[in-house]
Scaffold this active site. Structure first.
Site, mmCIF file in Angstrom:
data_model
loop_
_atom_site.group_PDB
_atom_site.id
_atom_site.type_symbol
_atom_site.label_atom_id
_atom_site.label_comp_id
_atom_site.label_asym_id
_atom_site.label_seq_id
_atom_site.Cartn_x
_atom_site.Cartn_y
_atom_site.Cartn_z
ATOM 1 N N SER A 244 -9.540 -1.565 7.309
ATOM 2 C CA SER A 244 -8.980 -1.409 5.963
ATOM 3 C C SER A 244 -8.279 -2.648 5.441
ATOM 4 O O SER A 244 -8.028 -2.764 4.235
ATOM 5 C CB SER A 244 -7.998 -0.235 5.938
ATOM 6 O OG SER A 244 -8.662 0.975 6.210
ATOM 7 N N LYS B 125 0.839 -1.188 0.000
ATOM 8 C CA LYS B 125 0.000 0.000 0.000
ATOM 9 C C LYS B 125 0.877 1.243 0.000
ATOM 10 O O LYS B 125 1.925 1.277 0.669
ATOM 11 C CB LYS B 125 -0.888 -0.057 1.243
ATOM 12 C CG LYS B 125 -1.971 0.988 1.373
ATOM 13 C CD LYS B 125 -2.787 0.658 2.632
ATOM 14 C CE LYS B 125 -3.928 1.619 2.869
ATOM 15 N NZ LYS B 125 -4.696 1.237 4.088
ATOM 16 N N SER C 258 -9.393 1.054 3.322
ATOM 17 C CA SER C 258 -8.631 1.948 2.476
ATOM 18 C C SER C 258 -7.605 1.221 1.614
ATOM 19 O O SER C 258 -7.051 1.804 0.671
ATOM 20 C CB SER C 258 -7.920 2.994 3.338
ATOM 21 O OG SER C 258 -7.010 2.379 4.238
#
Length: 610
Positions: free
Chosen positions: A188, A90, A164
């Site tokens: 997330s 990420k 996310s």
């Protein structure tokens, strides 16, 4: 959607399948890198990526690994358990020399060091392919709050991918990489797994270092893992889990060991799906397919806890993470993200303390809950919105998605999202297993069972607490009847070896299951095959107390001179009149038991032909 792999035979992309292909010589790191880049170029979800490592760098890494394989041979897989496995991270996780943006170009910086946990993965041989899209500053559960575009669900482009960690989940679900890293503060690392039909592992807080990660709520954040199955996610966690003295939130998490034979499972006493009957039906069908009839637990305390995260002063921790950037670059921040973080201005320092006091009481309720329940099971998400629905009501729709996730980190729990039966409309649906801190292995074993894997795929994490090395000689060996007692005590297999040449081995009479007795001798012994295990000191006493006579725990010397604790036997149990059989000539209990099976098979063959 079942992912396809970058392996040449188009098999499902799992870490173990890829390692097997390397071991057979069916592929090599250069071909894997080339195929991975081709998959990215052909991807129908380009918005999942913010950056791909330059091709020359990837080629150089692959060539280096190929040379190591040629020089070391199969031994490379022991020293580098993730040899040649492509993965992504990420884009709020630091990689030396590559920009970290947190999906906000104005915030971007180029770190000099790679995040501690990622460095452990690359040291284990994994190949970092690139960085993935996210809800800006890891604020959101939808995957739509990014200047790089909304990340679409892997097979239904009109639906959100979840956030996310949106790009991390989709890059795995597409079969481009074997695993990826996300972060998880409010769900997330779980919501995107549920929305894309893959596994999302959220470790106990502090088990994995978050040094080198842009914080959302630093006290609650953790790195998370996306993979195709639990066994792969667990293999990655085994490499990442290590105490980091330079991370103030890193801690030595004590494993709770395995579940009891009949684990006590529970689901919320009130289930909310916001009118989504297909989500409700999928959850009920999954419980039915798994043949589960769980009890219920009071969900109201979880909802009160969850409210603290965005409707309480913890939102100020997100504001603190951005510092002056929130003021000087306010216009560079996604409007919805800015609105959420801006709520921090409504809270005072007194509010923060009051909320801490309330949270401590809620934690006491959670602790009491786990006195009677081993694992909680919840839907991973209550519904699956379209991108249009999120855009129409960005805060309201997003807030619904965290009903089963927001409370977990605040209560210091661990969680594992696994795929369940799909919805009637074909969208994935998942369930999440939740346990207290240190229950990571419990969740993994149960989650693996739910995925029809075997327990042997889920070995304990490296111990982060005082331990005792124990020599095992008989029924407690791996794949023997009492191995479960070792795992129940949180023990971890280290190696196979042999004793010094001073021992004799006997098959004891009248023991169930059959057990051997190891006896040290003065001058007529030999080396006996043993296994060495590490067992936590905190469980060692209870383990020893449960060992029945004539066995006990004493001192055993290995062939290389190490002196360890180990199973020994009272001399009277191997005396001539005891009925014990001297089996020293077999060199170990496993070889002896194998001889009995072989003899029985030969006898059956003889009877069949006579």
């Amino acid at each position: 959607m079942k992912a396809t792999a970058v392996t040449d035979d188009n098999a499902p992309l799992t870490i173990r399948a890829l390692l097997d292909a390397y071991a057979r010589g069916d592929t090599d790191p250069q071909r894997i890198v080339a195929a991975t880049l081709a998959r990215i170029d052909a991807s129908a979800r380009p918005e999942a990526w913010t950056l791909v490592v330059p091709t020359p760098d990837l080629q150089a890494k692959a060539a280096s690994l190929a040379r190591e394989l040629a020089e070391a041979g199969p031994a490379i897989f022991k020293s580098k358990p993730l040899f040649g496995v492509p993965f992504a991270v990420k884009d709020n996780i630091d990689i030396a020399g590559l920009p970290t943006t947190a999906a906000c170009p104005a915030f971007a910086y180029t770190p000099a060091e790679t995040a501690f946990a990622v460095q452990r993965l690359t040291d284990a041989g994994a190949i970092l392919i690139g960085k993935t899209n996210l809800d800006q500053f890891a604020t959101g559960l939808v995957g739509t709050r990014s200047p790089h575009g909304a990340v679409r669900q892997v097979s239904h482009p009109e639906y959100v991918s979840g956030g996310s960690s949106s790009g991390s989940a989709v890059s795995v679900a597409q079969g481009i990489v074997a695993f990826s890293l996300g972060t998880d503060t409010a769900g997330s690392g779980r919501v995107p797994a549920g929305f894309n039909g893959i596994v999302g592992l959220k470790p106990s807080l502090g088990l994995v270092s978050k040094r080198g990660v842009v914080p959302a709520c630093k006290s609650l954040d953790t790195l998370s893992i996306f993979a195709h199955d639990v066994a792969d996610a667990w293999l990655v966690l085994q490499q990442m889990a290590a105490f980091d003295p330079l991370d103030g939130y890193s801690r030595r998490v004590a494993s709770l060991g395995l579940l009891p034979d009949a684990p006590r499972l529970a689901i919320p006493d009130t289930l909310e799906f916001f009118g989504d009957t297909q989500a409700a039906d999928a959850f009920a069908a999954t419980l039915d397919r798994l043949n589960l009839a769980p009890a219920t637990f009071p969900f109201a305390p979880m909802q009160r806890t969850a409210a603290l995260l965005y409707d309480g002063p913890w939102v100020a921790e997100r504001r603190a993470a951005l510092g002056e950037f929130f003021v000087t670059n306010h216009d560079d921040i996604d409007p919805t993200v800015a609105k959420v973080i801006g709520k921090a201005d409504a809270f005072s320092a007194a509010d923060a303390y009051d909320a801490q006091y309330e949270l401590m009481l809620l934690k006491r309720e959670a602790e009491a809950l786990f006195d009677d329940i081993d694992i909680l099971i919840v839907p991973t998400t209550p519904t699956h919105p379209t991108i249009a629905e999120v855009q129409a009501k960005p805060v309201e729709v997003n807030s619904r998605l965290g009903i089963y996730t927001n409370f977990v980190n605040l209560l210091d729990l661990c969680a594992l999202a696994v795929p369940g039966l799909p919805r009637a409309d074909g969208l994935p649906a998942g369930i999440t297993l939740i346990g207290p801190s240190g229950a990571d292995q419990r969740l993994a074993v149960l989650g693996a069972k739910f995925q029809a894997l075997i327990d042997a795929d889920i070995d304990p994490l490296p111990l982060q607490e005082p331990s005792v090395t124990l020599a095992v000689v008989g029924a407690h060996l791996r794949n023997m009847p009492l191995e479960w007692q070792m795992k129940q005590a949180g023990a971890r297999f280290i190696e196979e070896t042999v004793t010094s040449p001073h021992y004799r081995l006997y098959a004891l009479a009248d023991t169930q299951p059959p057990k051997p007795g190891l006896v040290r001798t003065r001058n007529d012994g030999t080396s006996i095959a043993i296994e060495l295990w590490d067992m936590p000191v905190r469980t060692f006493g209870a383990f020893v107390a449960a060992i029945p006579a004539p066995l006990g725990i004493g001192t055993v010397t290995t062939a290389d001179g190490r002196i360890v604790k180990g199973f020994i036997c009272e001399p009277a149990a191997v005396a001539p009149e005891s009925g014990a059989r001297d089996i020293t000539s077999f060199g170990g209990w496993r070889a002896y038991r194998h001889s009995l099976v072989s003899s029985s098979s030969d006898q059956l063959k003889q009877e069949a032909t006579s």
